[in-house]
Design a protein around this motif. Sequence first.
Motif, PDB file in Angstrom:
ATOM      1  N   TYR A   1      -9.573  20.429 -12.713  1.00 31.46           N
ATOM      2  CA  TYR A   1      -8.862  19.651 -11.575  1.00 31.46           C
ATOM      3  C   TYR A   1     -10.631  18.432 -11.381  1.00 31.46           C
ATOM      4  O   TYR A   1     -10.334  17.410 -11.055  1.00 31.46           O
ATOM      5  CB  TYR A   1      -8.700  20.002  -9.461  1.00 31.46           C
ATOM      6  N   ASN A   2     -11.378  19.229 -11.759  1.00 31.21           N
ATOM      7  CA  ASN A   2     -12.926  18.804 -11.459  1.00 31.21           C
ATOM      8  C   ASN A   2     -12.906  17.116 -12.432  1.00 31.21           C
ATOM      9  O   ASN A   2     -13.790  16.700 -12.098  1.00 31.21           O
ATOM     10  CB  ASN A   2     -13.909  19.523 -10.978  1.00 31.21           C
ATOM     11  N   GLU A   3     -12.362  18.005 -13.619  1.00 28.86           N
ATOM     12  CA  GLU A   3     -12.359  16.889 -14.686  1.00 28.86           C
ATOM     13  C   GLU A   3     -11.992  15.654 -14.688  1.00 28.86           C
ATOM     14  O   GLU A   3     -12.593  14.706 -14.820  1.00 28.86           O
ATOM     15  CB  GLU A   3     -12.309  17.970 -16.048  1.00 28.86           C
ATOM     16  N   PHE A   4     -10.586  15.864 -13.428  1.00 35.55           N
ATOM     17  CA  PHE A   4      -9.508  15.148 -13.844  1.00 35.55           C
ATOM     18  C   PHE A   4     -10.591  13.989 -12.564  1.00 35.55           C
ATOM     19  O   PHE A   4     -10.598  12.517 -12.595  1.00 35.55           O
ATOM     20  CB  PHE A   4      -8.623  15.677 -13.008  1.00 35.55           C
ATOM     21  N   LEU A   5     -10.875  15.042 -11.868  1.00 34.25           N
ATOM     22  CA  LEU A   5     -11.830  13.552 -10.136  1.00 34.25           C
ATOM     23  C   LEU A   5     -12.797  13.134 -11.191  1.00 34.25           C
ATOM     24  O   LEU A   5     -13.202  11.758 -10.841  1.00 34.25           O
ATOM     25  CB  LEU A   5     -12.281  14.625  -9.620  1.00 34.25           C
ATOM     26  N   ASP A   6     -13.243  13.730 -12.099  1.00 33.37           N
ATOM     27  CA  ASP A   6     -14.680  13.169 -13.138  1.00 33.37           C
ATOM     28  C   ASP A   6     -13.609  11.733 -13.395  1.00 33.37           C
ATOM     29  O   ASP A   6     -14.531  10.447 -13.398  1.00 33.37           O
ATOM     30  CB  ASP A   6     -14.955  13.207 -13.997  1.00 33.37           C
ATOM     31  N   MET A   7     -12.942  11.650 -13.855  1.00 32.67           N
ATOM     32  CA  MET A   7     -12.109  10.902 -15.005  1.00 32.67           C
ATOM     33  C   MET A   7     -11.676   9.662 -13.983  1.00 32.67           C
ATOM     34  O   MET A   7     -11.148   8.054 -14.103  1.00 32.67           O
ATOM     35  CB  MET A   7     -11.021  11.291 -16.254  1.00 32.67           C
TER      36      MET A   7
ATOM     37  N   GLN B   1     -12.849  -1.438 -17.929  1.00 28.01           N
ATOM     38  CA  GLN B   1     -11.669  -1.860 -18.414  1.00 28.01           C
ATOM     39  C   GLN B   1     -11.985  -0.434 -19.728  1.00 28.01           C
ATOM     40  O   GLN B   1     -10.939  -0.467 -20.136  1.00 28.01           O
ATOM     41  CB  GLN B   1     -12.769  -3.176 -19.057  1.00 28.01           C
ATOM     42  N   THR B   2     -13.090   0.029 -19.831  1.00 25.35           N
ATOM     43  CA  THR B   2     -12.881   0.981 -21.269  1.00 25.35           C
ATOM     44  C   THR B   2     -13.600   2.073 -20.661  1.00 25.35           C
ATOM     45  O   THR B   2     -14.814   1.841 -20.548  1.00 25.35           O
ATOM     46  CB  THR B   2     -12.905   0.015 -22.681  1.00 25.35           C
ATOM     47  N   PHE B   3     -12.860   3.416 -21.353  1.00 21.03           N
ATOM     48  CA  PHE B   3     -13.851   4.260 -20.460  1.00 21.03           C
ATOM     49  C   PHE B   3     -13.532   5.621 -21.639  1.00 21.03           C
ATOM     50  O   PHE B   3     -12.087   5.248 -22.249  1.00 21.03           O
ATOM     51  CB  PHE B   3     -13.322   4.838 -18.988  1.00 21.03           C
ATOM     52  N   GLU B   4     -13.938   6.853 -21.444  1.00 16.94           N
ATOM     53  CA  GLU B   4     -13.746   8.045 -23.021  1.00 16.94           C
ATOM     54  C   GLU B   4     -14.382   8.764 -22.030  1.00 16.94           C
ATOM     55  O   GLU B   4     -15.191   8.961 -21.054  1.00 16.94           O
ATOM     56  CB  GLU B   4     -14.746   7.643 -24.532  1.00 16.94           C
ATOM     57  N   TYR B   5     -13.867  10.073 -21.989  1.00 15.21           N
ATOM     58  CA  TYR B   5     -14.016  11.202 -21.393  1.00 15.21           C
ATOM     59  C   TYR B   5     -14.412  12.594 -22.590  1.00 15.21           C
ATOM     60  O   TYR B   5     -13.346  12.773 -22.902  1.00 15.21           O
ATOM     61  CB  TYR B   5     -12.742  11.918 -20.713  1.00 15.21           C
ATOM     62  N   GLN B   6     -15.033  13.453 -22.242  1.00 14.87           N
ATOM     63  CA  GLN B   6     -14.814  13.907 -23.593  1.00 14.87           C
ATOM     64  C   GLN B   6     -15.259  16.150 -22.488  1.00 14.87           C
ATOM     65  O   GLN B   6     -16.541  16.197 -22.500  1.00 14.87           O
ATOM     66  CB  GLN B   6     -16.065  14.576 -24.044  1.00 14.87           C
TER      67      GLN B   6
ATOM     68  N   SER C   1      -9.974   4.173 -24.472  1.00 12.86           N
ATOM     69  CA  SER C   1      -9.297   4.053 -23.623  1.00 12.86           C
ATOM     70  C   SER C   1      -9.244   2.763 -22.393  1.00 12.86           C
ATOM     71  O   SER C   1     -10.226   2.680 -22.306  1.00 12.86           O
ATOM     72  CB  SER C   1      -8.065   4.713 -23.459  1.00 12.86           C
ATOM     73  N   SER C   2      -7.857   2.252 -22.263  1.00 13.35           N
ATOM     74  CA  SER C   2      -8.686   0.185 -21.767  1.00 13.35           C
ATOM     75  C   SER C   2      -7.065   1.228 -20.535  1.00 13.35           C
ATOM     76  O   SER C   2      -5.656   1.667 -21.160  1.00 13.35           O
ATOM     77  CB  SER C   2      -8.170  -0.162 -22.139  1.00 13.35           C
ATOM     78  N   ILE C   3      -6.923   1.332 -19.429  1.00 11.49           N
ATOM     79  CA  ILE C   3      -5.703   1.536 -19.306  1.00 11.49           C
ATOM     80  C   ILE C   3      -4.951  -0.165 -18.651  1.00 11.49           C
ATOM     81  O   ILE C   3      -5.649  -0.817 -18.127  1.00 11.49           O
ATOM     82  CB  ILE C   3      -5.463   1.786 -17.235  1.00 11.49           C
ATOM     83  N   ALA C   4      -3.830   0.016 -19.034  1.00 15.38           N
ATOM     84  CA  ALA C   4      -3.220  -1.890 -19.396  1.00 15.38           C
ATOM     85  C   ALA C   4      -2.462  -2.680 -18.400  1.00 15.38           C
ATOM     86  O   ALA C   4      -3.583  -3.452 -17.971  1.00 15.38           O
ATOM     87  CB  ALA C   4      -1.918  -1.472 -20.178  1.00 15.38           C
TER      88      ALA C   4
END
Length: 353
Positions: free
Chosen positions: A129-135, A143-148, A157-160
Amino acid sequence: MEFGVFILAQQRGYHQSSKQVISNSVEQTIAAEQAGFNNAWYAEHHFNNYSLSPSPLMMVAHCAGMTRTIRLGTAVCILPLYHPARFLAEVGFVDTVSDGRLDLGIGSGYQAFEFERFGVKLEDASKIYNEFLDMIPMGLTQQTFEYQGEFLKLPPSSIAVRCVQNPMPPLWITSGNPVALGRGVRENHNLFVTSLLKGNDGIKELRERLEKVAHDEGKNLDRDVKFGFLRCGFASDNKAEVDAYLDNARFQRRISESLKFRRAQSEDGYMIQEVPSPTDMSFDELRKNLPVGSVNQVIDKLLEEISILKPKHIALQTQLGDFDQKTMLKQIELWGDKIIPAINKELGLKAAA
């Protein structure tokens, strides 16, 4: 004061078809808009009759086409059961087709039965949940983001389909965990809370817990935090109608507790048996605790509860168990015609004074 309807979409027995349950939920949404409610909220649960809404985002998308003004909310999306790429893309899409009417309620979940069938460990729920809340803010605002992360990983990635609301739909945090609520306060999200079927003492305890959460984050609860209050309530001079509503409210708690504490029983692997719980309250206790009774009794009790808790939003539980649909539609109309205007008038007078 904002008012919403909370639609759980329950099936109390096979005398209700799944189609009837979902159709009733949609009809209540339309009725709530016509009655002047601000919001309609949809739950998420899986694999049993506690709630037949497997995707609140799908409910929002569908009901967006049936309505024009009411805000539509997820209460809540169980984040550990989603893949982040699909979740973020669907949020953007749903906010678009609803023309910016999405309220995004999120939570970590609590039913082991569901998690097992999604292949997710319940003990990992808070971390996921906490990682989702980061993302979520990254995906919806950049516009573009990444997460590890430890559990979630996404290459650039970019949400169209971008959200209509700027910068993103409001987030509503639901949790019984003060740490999760504290993060919501710290990051300026809204909170969604409940005192279940408790009365004024339970509401006072809830207020104290929220004050501590806000104080620990260096904030003032009333000035800095918007929070909604989920509540059962029903107005009628017909005692049988009130008792039928209370019976369904008690059913909801019995099934929820059975699933939460892993004592749920089912004869056919689907329909959870309704078993009396040690925490059950009598109808007399529920009538004392909840805003039920005549219109004036409901108004007076709600005003009393509002004076204690001071929420900014109240979500009325309208779809519980197998409560009669025609009666509930009339109830929604009654709230819009008499109860909500009376409460807002009284709150306006107090504010002016």
